[in-house]
Enzyme design. Structure first.
Site, short mmCIF file in Angstrom:
data_model
loop_
_atom_site.label_atom_id
_atom_site.label_comp_id
_atom_site.label_asym_id
_atom_site.label_seq_id
_atom_site.Cartn_x
_atom_site.Cartn_y
_atom_site.Cartn_z
N TYR A 145 0.86 -1.18 0.00
CA TYR A 145 0.00 0.00 0.00
C TYR A 145 0.90 1.23 0.00
O TYR A 145 1.86 1.30 0.76
CB TYR A 145 -0.89 0.01 1.24
CG TYR A 145 -1.77 1.24 1.37
CD1 TYR A 145 -2.82 1.45 0.49
CD2 TYR A 145 -1.54 2.19 2.37
CE1 TYR A 145 -3.63 2.58 0.62
CE2 TYR A 145 -2.34 3.31 2.50
CZ TYR A 145 -3.39 3.50 1.62
OH TYR A 145 -4.18 4.61 1.74
N ASP A 240 9.44 3.04 -0.40
CA ASP A 240 8.40 3.65 0.42
C ASP A 240 8.60 3.22 1.87
O ASP A 240 8.15 2.15 2.28
CB ASP A 240 7.02 3.24 -0.11
CG ASP A 240 5.88 3.85 0.72
OD1 ASP A 240 6.18 4.53 1.73
OD2 ASP A 240 4.71 3.64 0.36
N LYS A 268 4.47 8.91 8.79
CA LYS A 268 4.18 8.33 10.10
C LYS A 268 5.14 8.82 11.19
O LYS A 268 4.92 9.89 11.73
CB LYS A 268 4.13 6.80 9.97
CG LYS A 268 2.97 6.41 9.02
CD LYS A 268 2.54 4.96 9.04
CE LYS A 268 1.20 4.81 8.32
NZ LYS A 268 1.24 4.19 7.02
C1 LIG Z 1 0.58 4.68 5.71
C2 LIG Z 1 1.31 4.45 4.44
C3 LIG Z 1 1.18 5.31 3.34
C4 LIG Z 1 0.17 6.42 3.30
O1 LIG Z 1 0.39 7.39 4.25
P1 LIG Z 1 -0.83 8.38 4.66
O2 LIG Z 1 -0.21 9.35 5.60
O3 LIG Z 1 -1.88 7.50 5.27
O4 LIG Z 1 -1.32 9.01 3.41
C5 LIG Z 1 2.00 5.10 2.26
N1 LIG Z 1 2.88 4.10 2.22
C6 LIG Z 1 3.02 3.23 3.25
C7 LIG Z 1 4.02 2.13 3.17
C8 LIG Z 1 2.23 3.37 4.39
O5 LIG Z 1 2.34 2.48 5.38
#
Ligand SMILES: *Cc1c(COP(=O)(O)O)cnc(C)c1O
Length: 435
Positions: A145, A240, A268
């Protein structure tokens, strides 16, 4: 079940205000067959609901709260910054302090941009990759994701070679078509995508340890091969680390595993519980971003000083000696305990853990590894739902899906972990009896 009349009333009211009663779908708890409770407050490793029940928290804000809730240093840094104003639309020095701190932690990042969410970071990273290469397609992996941008809400069709089909209504097929999907940890599938579309692939985006299908680590050979084939075709690697950055290692997994992506996304933890994220790359790549270059990206609240203060205070605490060792020790204790609880109950399952991220997968055969999305059986979510409800009943709050990682914070104590293991031992035994 615990009586939750105040949460139940709050949820009924919220349903008339927000779709599903929530502001982000996972919170509705649909896949675990429970209604969400509403949180009144969090402190350290615990949260308290409206009805006064306390839970050991493994959601941790879906990752950011690595210090636990309400850390006094973070609150102090925020209130001091706040006293001088909330947002200006004019640069502040604290943004550069945080930026320099992040750059010092990541050898692959010379310069970066602060943004307000992980979705923004990945979206901008992909635009940068496309702008810098002049190519259209991107590759992602099934079960990873990367936020909710059109381009990224695509999963595999029937096979790795098929072009993407939209995962969400409202994503134009023309856009979905530019997103190619391969299973995670499957090098031949990725090589086939490059063989068929190599000249038009701008970038490969991946989670270096997947958290978003539950915890799935990469095979070293797959990782090496993925970098090799991507480079050979002149495409960029986007790592990511929105979830893993500063959680699994200082900087991120790219430091612990020793690789250098072209573009890195963070989120995060770097916001310390406030909405903040970032993307960064070599100085030359970042020169493509406006106003230096032609790739546009902007944000009213990008680098908001209060968010930056929370992130900076969090990273400072994390940079102290022993923090990642402590997170690993807590994770190892929990992982071993859940493993033992599984064995004692006779329930089939497998525990996958990297540092302070962990998932109990209800696979069909005890200990069967989960290396990609297809390794998670269709029966697993229902079993996880029963486990989730049993744990909540016993005062443990897990993320409400089989496809999520549990997060441990530095505020968790050995006693919290042991209480969690005791709860899991009871719940798994109960599930085994009910079979
Ligand atoms: C949480 C997450 C996102 C998205 O971040 P948001 O702040 O919710 O938009 C993207 N990539 C990864 C790997 C994530 O865990």
């Amino acid at each position: 079940m615990k009586a939750n009349p105040l949460s139940a009333a709050a949820f009924e009211k919220a349903k008339g205000i927000f779709p599903g009663g929530v502001n982000s779908p996972a919170r509705a708890c649909l896949s675990v067959g429970a209604d969400p409770f509403f949180v009144r407050r969090g402190h350290g490793s615990k949260v308290e609901d409206l009805d006064g029940h306390t839970y050991i928290d493994y959601v941790c804000g879906f990752g950011p709260m690595v210090l636990g809730h309400g850390h006094p240093d973070v609150l102090k840094a925020m209130s001091e910054t706040m006293a001088d104003g909330l947002t200006f639309g004019v640069p502040t020095e604290i943004e550069s302090q945080l930026g320099a701190f992040i750059v010092s932690a990541l050898p692959a990042v010379d310069r970066l941009r602060l943004v307000s969410s992980g979705t923004e970071a990945t979206m901008a990273a992909l635009r940068l990759a496309r702008g810098a290469t002049g190519r259209n397609c991107i590759v992602k992996f099934e079960g990873c994701y990367h936020g909710h941008a059109d381009l990224l809400l695509v999963k595999a069709g029937s096979g790795a070679m098929t072009l993407g089909t939209p995962d969400s209504a409202g994503v134009p097929a023309a856009i979905a078509k530019t997103t190619l999907v391969a299973p995670f940890n499957d090098l031949p599938a990725l090589e086939a995508l490059f063989a068929a579309n190599g000249d038009d692939i701008a970038a490969v985006i991946f989670e270096p340890v997947v958290g978003n299908m539950g915890v799935v680590p990469p095979d070293q050979a797959w990782l090496d091969g993925m970098f090799a084939v991507t480079k050979a075709h002149g495409a960029l690697v986007i790592c990511d680390e929105v979830m893993t950055g500063f959680r699994l290692a200082w900087g991120g997994v790219q430091n612990s595993l020793g690789f250098k992506p072209d573009i890195t996304c963070l989120g995060k933890i770097i916001g310390g519980g406030m909405p903040m994220a970032a993307y960064g790359a070599s100085s030359a790549l970042m020169a493509h971003i406006a106003p230096e270059g032609a790739v546009y990206q902007a944000g009213t609240n990008s680098g908001n000083p209060v968010c930056v203060a929370a992130g900076l205070a969090t990273l400072k605490l994390l940079s102290e000696p022993g923090t990642y060792e402590r997170l690993e020790a807590l994770g190892a204790r929990l992982g071993a305990g859940i493993q033992a609880a599984l064995a004692a109950s006779g329930m089939a399952g497998t525990v996958q853990r990297v540092g302070s991220m962990m998932t109990l997968f209800f696979v069909d055969k005890a200990g069967a590894p989960v290396r990609c999305l297809d390794d998670i059986p269709a029966t697993a979510p229902a079993k996880f739902g029963a486990f989730f409800r049993g744990m909540r009943e016993r005062g443990v709050m897990l993320p409400p899906s089989q496809y999520e990682a549990w997060f441990i914070s530095l505020a968790h104590s050995d006693a919290d972990i042991d209480a969690t293991i005791a709860a899991a031992t009871a719940v798994l035994a109960e599930m085994a009896r009910a079979k």
